[in-house]
Design a protein around this motif. Sequence first.
Motif, PDB file in Angstrom:
ATOM      1  N   VAL A  95       0.875  -1.006   0.058  1.00  0.00           N
ATOM      2  CA  VAL A  95       0.060  -0.177   0.094  1.00  0.00           C
ATOM      3  C   VAL A  95       1.076   1.293  -0.001  1.00  0.00           C
ATOM      4  CG1 VAL A  95      -1.799   1.359   1.260  1.00  0.00           C
ATOM      5  CG2 VAL A  95      -1.880  -1.278   1.400  1.00  0.00           C
ATOM      6  N   LEU A  96       0.752   2.148  -0.901  1.00  0.00           N
ATOM      7  CA  LEU A  96       1.269   3.452  -0.960  1.00  0.00           C
ATOM      8  C   LEU A  96       0.533   4.674  -1.303  1.00  0.00           C
ATOM      9  CD1 LEU A  96       3.319   2.115  -4.274  1.00  0.00           C
ATOM     10  CD2 LEU A  96       4.165   1.894  -1.983  1.00  0.00           C
ATOM     11  N   SER A  97       0.952   5.553  -0.376  1.00  0.00           N
ATOM     12  CA  SER A  97       0.459   6.992  -0.415  1.00  0.00           C
ATOM     13  C   SER A  97       1.156   7.896  -1.522  1.00  0.00           C
ATOM     14  CB  SER A  97       0.496   7.694   0.891  1.00  0.00           C
ATOM     15  OG  SER A  97      -0.159   8.669   0.709  1.00  0.00           O
ATOM     16  N   ILE A  98       0.414   8.241  -2.566  1.00  0.00           N
ATOM     17  CA  ILE A  98       0.855   8.995  -3.857  1.00  0.00           C
ATOM     18  C   ILE A  98       0.243  10.423  -3.786  1.00  0.00           C
ATOM     19  CG2 ILE A  98       1.065   8.924  -6.207  1.00  0.00           C
ATOM     20  CD1 ILE A  98       0.698   5.864  -5.780  1.00  0.00           C
ATOM     21  N   ALA A  99       1.237  11.122  -4.027  1.00  0.00           N
ATOM     22  CA  ALA A  99       0.742  12.658  -4.308  1.00  0.00           C
ATOM     23  C   ALA A  99       1.472  13.181  -5.575  1.00  0.00           C
ATOM     24  CB  ALA A  99       1.332  13.604  -3.236  1.00  0.00           C
ATOM     25  N   ILE A 100       0.777  13.596  -6.565  1.00  0.00           N
ATOM     26  CA  ILE A 100       1.181  14.001  -7.780  1.00  0.00           C
ATOM     27  C   ILE A 100       1.063  15.594  -7.896  1.00  0.00           C
ATOM     28  CG2 ILE A 100       0.695  14.095 -10.313  1.00  0.00           C
ATOM     29  CD1 ILE A 100      -0.478  11.351  -9.994  1.00  0.00           C
ATOM     30  N   GLU A 101       2.154  16.197  -8.126  1.00  0.00           N
ATOM     31  CA  GLU A 101       2.152  17.598  -8.050  1.00  0.00           C
ATOM     32  C   GLU A 101       2.986  18.189  -9.191  1.00  0.00           C
ATOM     33  OE1 GLU A 101       5.220  17.926  -4.591  1.00  0.00           O
ATOM     34  OE2 GLU A 101       6.792  17.597  -5.972  1.00  0.00           O
ATOM     35  N   THR A 102       2.549  19.573  -9.307  1.00  0.00           N
ATOM     36  CA  THR A 102       3.329  20.398 -10.413  1.00  0.00           C
ATOM     37  C   THR A 102       4.513  20.892  -9.923  1.00  0.00           C
ATOM     38  OG1 THR A 102       1.901  22.458  -9.989  1.00  0.00           O
ATOM     39  CG2 THR A 102       1.029  20.726 -11.518  1.00  0.00           C
ATOM     40  N   GLU A 103       5.537  21.654 -11.065  1.00  0.00           N
ATOM     41  CA  GLU A 103       6.500  22.193 -10.679  1.00  0.00           C
ATOM     42  C   GLU A 103       6.561  23.452  -9.634  1.00  0.00           C
ATOM     43  OE1 GLU A 103       9.960  21.775 -14.106  1.00  0.00           O
ATOM     44  OE2 GLU A 103       7.758  22.317 -14.757  1.00  0.00           O
ATOM     45  N   ASP A 104       5.304  23.876  -9.890  1.00  0.00           N
ATOM     46  CA  ASP A 104       5.277  25.108  -8.839  1.00  0.00           C
ATOM     47  C   ASP A 104       4.695  24.639  -7.567  1.00  0.00           C
ATOM     48  OD1 ASP A 104       2.409  24.522  -9.332  1.00  0.00           O
ATOM     49  OD2 ASP A 104       1.974  26.387 -10.189  1.00  0.00           O
TER      50      ASP A 104
END
Length: 173
Positions: A127-136
């Motif tokens: 089980v993984l917690s994932i956050a997708i973010e932008t360069e800013d």
Amino acid sequence: MATLQEIADWYQERAGRHCGHSDWFEITQQDVNAFADLTRDRQEIHVDPVRAADGPYGAPVAHGFMVLSLITFLTDSLLDLEWSEVGLNQRLDRVRFRAPAVVGCRVRAGVTVVGARTRPRDYLELVLSIAIETEDGAVVCTAEQTRLYRAMPDAALPRFPVLEEEPAPDAHV
């Protein structure tokens, strides 16, 4: 050679630790259009740059589900899966779309290990917690992903390219 239980214990010992960030991936209009064609979701906010310019984000944005579908692609580079002969996406929980991914931006994924355990038929549940973010720094999407892996008979313990002591902010949802 490592047993499935030893691999599960290895991950479980790292629960709560951040594994690093993937490489950057550019959201292109071509990719958004292809996703729109595949899913039949051709709203102008996604596929019509002229009309989307008058919308709430001032430009076309990727579908939330397109960003979500990038999770495995973005995160596999952070996990040493040489010990595994097969991997399956089992489920997604706590999915949140937090900000738009405007066409032309670059996104990356940060991963934190939540936990691991052995499952029937000689599978490891990871089980993984994932956050997708932008360069800013805007967090576009967060989710908790459960994957199933089967270890190769001659598997060695996994390792991470990067392993940080502290979890990423807003990574666990």
